[in-house]
Write a protein that holds these residues in place. Structure first.
Motif, mmCIF file in Angstrom:
data_model
loop_
_atom_site.group_PDB
_atom_site.id
_atom_site.type_symbol
_atom_site.label_atom_id
_atom_site.label_comp_id
_atom_site.label_asym_id
_atom_site.label_seq_id
_atom_site.Cartn_x
_atom_site.Cartn_y
_atom_site.Cartn_z
ATOM 1 N N GLN A 147 0.825 -1.204 0.000
ATOM 2 C CA GLN A 147 0.000 0.000 0.000
ATOM 3 C C GLN A 147 0.864 1.261 0.000
ATOM 4 O O GLN A 147 0.567 2.241 -0.698
ATOM 5 C CB GLN A 147 -0.931 -0.011 1.222
ATOM 6 C CG GLN A 147 -2.005 -1.077 1.149
ATOM 7 C CD GLN A 147 -2.842 -1.126 2.416
ATOM 8 O OE1 GLN A 147 -2.480 -0.542 3.445
ATOM 9 N NE2 GLN A 147 -3.965 -1.840 2.357
ATOM 10 N N GLN A 150 2.337 1.728 -3.379
ATOM 11 C CA GLN A 150 1.307 2.168 -4.305
ATOM 12 C C GLN A 150 1.006 3.656 -4.135
ATOM 13 O O GLN A 150 0.874 4.401 -5.114
ATOM 14 C CB GLN A 150 0.030 1.348 -4.113
ATOM 15 C CG GLN A 150 -1.052 1.612 -5.155
ATOM 16 C CD GLN A 150 -0.619 1.208 -6.558
ATOM 17 O OE1 GLN A 150 0.254 0.363 -6.735
ATOM 18 N NE2 GLN A 150 -1.216 1.843 -7.562
ATOM 19 N N ARG A 151 0.911 4.104 -2.879
ATOM 20 C CA ARG A 151 0.663 5.531 -2.619
ATOM 21 C C ARG A 151 1.787 6.385 -3.190
ATOM 22 O O ARG A 151 1.558 7.434 -3.798
ATOM 23 C CB ARG A 151 0.544 5.785 -1.122
ATOM 24 C CG ARG A 151 -0.751 5.332 -0.483
ATOM 25 C CD ARG A 151 -0.754 5.705 0.984
ATOM 26 N NE ARG A 151 -0.693 7.135 1.168
ATOM 27 C CZ ARG A 151 -0.302 7.745 2.297
ATOM 28 N NH1 ARG A 151 0.095 7.005 3.321
ATOM 29 N NH2 ARG A 151 -0.299 9.049 2.388
ATOM 30 N N LEU A 153 3.912 5.617 -5.621
ATOM 31 C CA LEU A 153 3.909 5.597 -7.079
ATOM 32 C C LEU A 153 2.828 6.507 -7.643
ATOM 33 O O LEU A 153 3.051 7.225 -8.631
ATOM 34 C CB LEU A 153 3.725 4.163 -7.585
ATOM 35 C CG LEU A 153 4.908 3.206 -7.326
ATOM 36 C CD1 LEU A 153 4.549 1.806 -7.779
ATOM 37 C CD2 LEU A 153 6.163 3.699 -8.034
ATOM 38 N N GLN A 154 1.645 6.464 -7.032
ATOM 39 C CA GLN A 154 0.561 7.318 -7.507
ATOM 40 C C GLN A 154 0.914 8.804 -7.319
ATOM 41 O O GLN A 154 0.672 9.632 -8.204
ATOM 42 C CB GLN A 154 -0.728 6.991 -6.752
ATOM 43 C CG GLN A 154 -1.306 5.623 -7.126
ATOM 44 C CD GLN A 154 -2.507 5.252 -6.278
ATOM 45 O OE1 GLN A 154 -2.801 5.907 -5.266
ATOM 46 N NE2 GLN A 154 -3.203 4.192 -6.663
ATOM 47 N N ALA A 155 1.489 9.119 -6.139
ATOM 48 C CA ALA A 155 1.851 10.520 -5.885
ATOM 49 C C ALA A 155 2.937 10.990 -6.847
ATOM 50 O O ALA A 155 2.883 12.102 -7.382
ATOM 51 C CB ALA A 155 2.309 10.681 -4.437
ATOM 52 N N ASP A 157 3.542 9.813 -9.776
ATOM 53 C CA ASP A 157 2.951 9.934 -11.109
ATOM 54 C C ASP A 157 2.218 11.269 -11.245
ATOM 55 O O ASP A 157 2.319 11.935 -12.287
ATOM 56 C CB ASP A 157 2.000 8.763 -11.346
ATOM 57 C CG ASP A 157 1.384 8.815 -12.736
ATOM 58 O OD1 ASP A 157 2.139 8.722 -13.718
ATOM 59 O OD2 ASP A 157 0.152 8.950 -12.826
ATOM 60 N N ARG A 158 1.523 11.671 -10.192
ATOM 61 C CA ARG A 158 0.826 12.957 -10.227
ATOM 62 C C ARG A 158 1.815 14.115 -10.298
ATOM 63 O O ARG A 158 1.590 15.108 -10.995
ATOM 64 C CB ARG A 158 -0.069 13.108 -9.000
ATOM 65 C CG ARG A 158 -1.253 12.128 -8.962
ATOM 66 C CD ARG A 158 -2.123 12.413 -7.764
ATOM 67 N NE ARG A 158 -2.648 13.763 -7.808
ATOM 68 C CZ ARG A 158 -3.241 14.372 -6.769
ATOM 69 N NH1 ARG A 158 -3.354 13.736 -5.625
ATOM 70 N NH2 ARG A 158 -3.686 15.602 -6.884
ATOM 71 N N ARG A 161 3.077 14.361 -13.827
ATOM 72 C CA ARG A 161 2.103 14.999 -14.707
ATOM 73 C C ARG A 161 2.042 16.506 -14.460
ATOM 74 O O ARG A 161 1.859 17.287 -15.387
ATOM 75 C CB ARG A 161 0.718 14.377 -14.514
ATOM 76 C CG ARG A 161 0.608 12.950 -15.046
ATOM 77 C CD ARG A 161 -0.857 12.568 -15.247
ATOM 78 N NE ARG A 161 -1.606 12.645 -14.000
ATOM 79 C CZ ARG A 161 -1.747 11.661 -13.131
ATOM 80 N NH1 ARG A 161 -1.171 10.472 -13.392
ATOM 81 N NH2 ARG A 161 -2.452 11.802 -12.037
ATOM 82 N N SER A 183 -1.770 13.992 -1.214
ATOM 83 C CA SER A 183 -1.365 12.589 -1.133
ATOM 84 C C SER A 183 -1.079 12.146 0.298
ATOM 85 O O SER A 183 -1.016 10.953 0.568
ATOM 86 C CB SER A 183 -0.114 12.351 -1.987
ATOM 87 O OG SER A 183 -0.363 12.702 -3.324
#
Length: 677
Positions: A147, A150-151, A153-155, A157-158, A161, A183
């Motif tokens: 988890q 995953q958090r 990686l998502q942060a 990625d944001r 971007r 995040s």
């Protein structure tokens, strides 16, 4: 001892309740040995981390305690946050999920081997309880690890971007901070402070008090933020509103609790700090602090990249502007300018050089020098170009003409070096010097005429002057002259003597400037005797002035006595002209080991500093502070006396020194080497 007896009687005499505690007590009693076993196998598995001293243990002592508690209380016992913290620690340390799983498997083996080594026999069912408890810990750790990753990686990625469209350095911090706050959990406010000079300035803020925080600055080493930046380490506070180390007004709001600060580092260079704060939590979780640190690192990378891009854009703009200015300069200058590469091909050329070669600018680019320049210029300069590039030397002031063209050009060539100091080409500059050469010829003719005229006049004046002097001498021998008449004859003789010296100076100047030089006839002589005789003659021409003379040492050498007398006469005449009339002129001759020194001293107004650098130049004026009636007399000199002195002394291999102050007066010191210099 009790544990050891219980282990030996396991399965025989112990009650069931006692058997459920035996493995747990074994883990507590043997924890140091188990940790040592586990560290040994982990070092073997991860030799690349041998230099890190704390990563092995990390949360493992607490995990053994949690494992023992779970065995004690069974599957219904609550699980603490230690597995979560361990997962975040391993995620922060760069472990992958498989490595975390392996280290738990190794822990299991270490426990079983220690039981076997000590011949401890767990009661039936206890190993199963241990396996169940360990599985709960492993599952919790794996879940937290996944988890958390995953958090992150998502942060990230944001954040990627948010920085995709290459925002400016001013807008990027706010974008990155927005992603960071959204995040993280339990975060009420966050801000980015960037280093600007010796200050930390809030350049982005989100959450509580964000609008009031923007633009606030503090000293680089001030307060809690400065401390985190100085130590280059993340730092945490439990109660920001009451902690005296907090100086930012946004963090002193009532009720604000946890604050976590991360330095933004590019290597060891501090770019700034980022912080997050909370009203509800005293301490941020390991997952939140890990996420914050990771995102701060990525934010640092984005900031560095944005700054580099901004510098690159600015450098490109500056380069384009410089090239435009260079093109404008090259186009407007009347001087021909060109740049050739190692193969003597034109890389850059202006219109003036293209006109000299007789081709357009565009036709030159990429073409060789021999294809574009006039044939005579190619034959003259191409071998020179090759030599200059091979040696790295420069070539200056080459004059040439082009057949059929009445103009005269002057060219200079200089090697062009690259960053590694190797010669990469050659720069050429060509100037049309036709008008300069014509003006120079006219000037030279005028100078030649003037100097020839002076020589003729000086030579032709000697005959009538000698006649005047001889007549005055005969008149002075007459006994029937009245005192007033005798004084008039003496004035005639003194005037003719001064005119003789002036004519001699003019002739010597003409000889020196027309190339013949001042002739000297060396002979063995005593410089003191020659100077004393010359001084006695000067005293006759200036009876009203005191001329003092002294000598010491060996003053013999090889010089021209007439020229020595001329030097002394010019120096004494200069001293009489510019010195005070009521003070004596002192002359001394001192013999040394290798030279004889002639010294002429007078008291009067010092020589102006601006005149010192050209004191021995011909035809200069000597400013004086004398009264007005004397000023006209002092300006009647041609300004050749000191020039002739310097020339005569130079021919003898000597030198002249001058010192002039208001306190000590003016002193000319002439060094006469005994042998020819």
């Amino acid at each position: 001892m009790m544990l050891e007896s219980e282990l030996h009687t396991a399965g025989k005499e112990a009650a069931p309740r006692t058997r459920t505690l035996e493995v747990a007590e074994f883990l507590r009693a043997r924890r140091p040995q188990l940790l040592e076993d586990w560290q040994r196998v982990m070092r073997t598995l991860h030799p690349e981390r041998e230099t890190q001293t704390t990563w092995l243990l990390d949360h493992m002592p607490q995990l053994l305690g949690v494992l023992a508690d779970l065995i004690d209380h069974g599957p219904e016992a609550p699980l603490t946050d230690v597995p979560d913290e361990h997962a975040m620690s391993r995620l922060d340390g760069g472990f992958d999920l498989g490595q975390v799983s392996v280290e738990y498997a190794l822990l299991r083996k270490c426990i079983l081997r220690r039981l076997e080594t000590e011949k401890a026999l767990p009661a039936p069912g206890e190993l199963e309880r241990m396996e169940d408890a360990l599985d709960r810990i492993v599952t919790r750790t794996m879940t937290s690890f996944s988890q958390g990753r995953q958090r992150i990686l998502q942060a990230l990625d944001r954040m990627t971007r948010a920085a995709l469209d290459s925002p400016s350095v001013d807008s990027l911090p706010s974008r990155l901070l927005t992603v960071l706050v959204e995040s993280a959990l339990s975060v009420d406010s966050a801000a980015l402070l960037l280093v600007e000079g010796d200050r930390l300035v809030v350049r982005a803020a989100e959450g509580l008090g964000a609008s009031d925080a923007l633009g606030i600055s503090m000293d680089l080493n001030e307060g809690f933020m400065g401390e985190a930046g100085a130590q280059r380490q993340p730092m945490a506070l439990r109660s920001a509103s009451t902690d005296p180390r907090v100086v930012l007004p946004a963090l002193k709001q009532e009720g604000l609790r946890a604050v976590y600060v991360v330095p933004l580092l590019e290597g060891e260079h501090l770019l700034g700090v980022a912080y997050m704060s909370s009203r509800t939590a005293f301490v941020f979780s390991e997952a939140d602090t890990l996420l914050f640190r990771t995102m701060a690192q990525r934010a640092t990378a984005h900031l560095v990249h944005a700054r580099l891009q901004a510098r690159e854009r600015q450098a490109h703009t500056d380069a384009q502007r410089s090239l435009s200015q260079l093109d404008a300069l090259l186009s407007s200058t009347p001087m021909g300018i060109a740049l050739l590469d190692r193969d003597l091909r034109y890389v850059r050329i202006n219109q003036a050089m293209a006109d000299i070669n007789g081709h357009t600018k565009e036709a030159h680019l990429g073409r060789r020098f021999q294809d574009m320049a006039p044939v005579t210029a190619v034959e003259t300069f191409e071998p020179l170009f090759q030599r200059l590039m091979d040696t790295g030397e420069s070539g200056d002031a080459f004059e040439f003409t082009i057949p059929g063209d009445a103009r005269t050009f002057q060219a200079s060539f200089h090697p062009v070096r690259g960053p590694d100091d190797t010669v990469q080409g050659l720069s050429c500059t060509v100037v049309d010097v036709t008008h300069h050469k014509q003006a120079e010829a006219v000037l030279q003719r005028a100078v030649d005429f003037r100097e020839q005229l002076m020589a003729v006049v000086g030579h032709d004046l000697r005959n009538p002057l000698n006649a005047i002097n001889a007549s005055a001498f005969l008149l002075s021998r007459a006994e029937e002259l009245e005192p007033a008449e005798r004084r008039a004859v003496d004035r005639i003789r003194n005037a003719t003597a001064r005119m003789g010296r002036m004519i001699t100076d003019i002739l010597d100047f003409a000889r020196s400037r027309l190339g013949g030089g001042i002739p000297v006839a060396r002979q063995q002589m005593d410089l003191a005797e020659v100077c004393q005789a010359a001084l006695e003659e000067l005293q006759v021409s200036a009876p009203q002035r005191a001329l003092l003379f002294d000598t010491s040492g060996d003053t013999r050498g090889c010089w021209d006595p007439d020229r020595v007398s001329q030097v002394l006469g010019n120096l004494v005449a200069n001293a009489l002209q510019h010195g005070q009339e009521d003070r004596p002129v002192r002359v001394s001759v001192r013999g040394g080991a290798r030279e004889v020194v002639l010294d002429v001293h007078n008291v009067g107004e010092p020589i102006a500093p601006a005149l010192m650098s050209r004191l021995f130049d011909p035809f200069k004026s000597m400013p004086s502070a004398a009264p007005q009636p004397d000023l006209a007399r002092k300006k009647r000199s041609l300004g050749l006396g000191l020039y002739i002195v310097s020339q005569i002394v130079g021919v003898h291999g000597g030198r002249v020194e001058v010192r002039s102050t208001r306190e000590d007066g003016t002193r000319f010191t002439v060094h006469w080497p005994r042998q020819e210099g």
